[in-house]
Design a protein around this motif. Sequence first.
Motif, mmCIF file in Angstrom:
data_model
loop_
_atom_site.group_PDB
_atom_site.id
_atom_site.type_symbol
_atom_site.label_atom_id
_atom_site.label_comp_id
_atom_site.label_asym_id
_atom_site.label_seq_id
_atom_site.Cartn_x
_atom_site.Cartn_y
_atom_site.Cartn_z
ATOM 1 N N GLU A 6 29.822 42.434 46.381
ATOM 2 C CA GLU A 6 30.343 40.747 46.077
ATOM 3 C C GLU A 6 29.956 40.675 44.615
ATOM 4 N N ASN A 38 32.127 33.051 44.163
ATOM 5 C CA ASN A 38 32.675 34.393 44.006
ATOM 6 C C ASN A 38 33.924 34.639 42.937
ATOM 7 N N GLU A 40 36.970 35.758 41.242
ATOM 8 C CA GLU A 40 38.382 36.254 41.758
ATOM 9 C C GLU A 40 39.031 37.456 41.001
ATOM 10 N N LYS A 41 39.792 38.213 41.720
ATOM 11 C CA LYS A 41 40.090 39.503 41.074
ATOM 12 C C LYS A 41 40.723 39.575 39.419
ATOM 13 N N THR A 42 41.492 38.515 39.223
ATOM 14 C CA THR A 42 42.144 38.554 37.661
ATOM 15 C C THR A 42 41.154 37.691 36.708
ATOM 16 N N GLU A 43 40.073 37.224 37.244
ATOM 17 C CA GLU A 43 39.258 36.077 36.742
ATOM 18 C C GLU A 43 38.191 36.696 35.902
#
Length: 141
Positions: A6, A38, A40-43
């Motif tokens: 994570e 968390n 995010e994937k594209t952040e």
Amino acid sequence: MSIKWEFSAGGIVFKEEDNKIYVLLVRTKDRWSFPKGNIEKTESKENAAVREIKEETGIEGEIIDYLGNVEYYYRKGIDTIHKFVYYYLLRYKGGEITPQKEEIDEAVFVSIEEAEKLLSFDKDKQFLKKAENIIKTLITK
């Protein structure tokens, strides 16, 4: 049993009022810490820190500096989670404290002295000390 990863970001939001420095803390159950969440994937880590602080607390901040990261393990059901948290120092830009009740129980600005007493984790206290040193150099300029 498996190990999952994570990645979170958050930070220390500070503001100056009446010649005193206040920092934003959040409480979840009986633990006090800094807002985070968390990535995010594209952040980017920076965008995640700003977004998560606003989502959790209603407070908007502007990143001033990177404070460092911490990593630790915890259990979630049968999984072991290897978590990385990236912390930033942010200057308060606006907003009213509005705790995201699904995530935290309370959010509050407190003095640095009070924050040191309330914080539950030693690593958070180390980040607070580092932030305090940076803030002092910003204010004396």
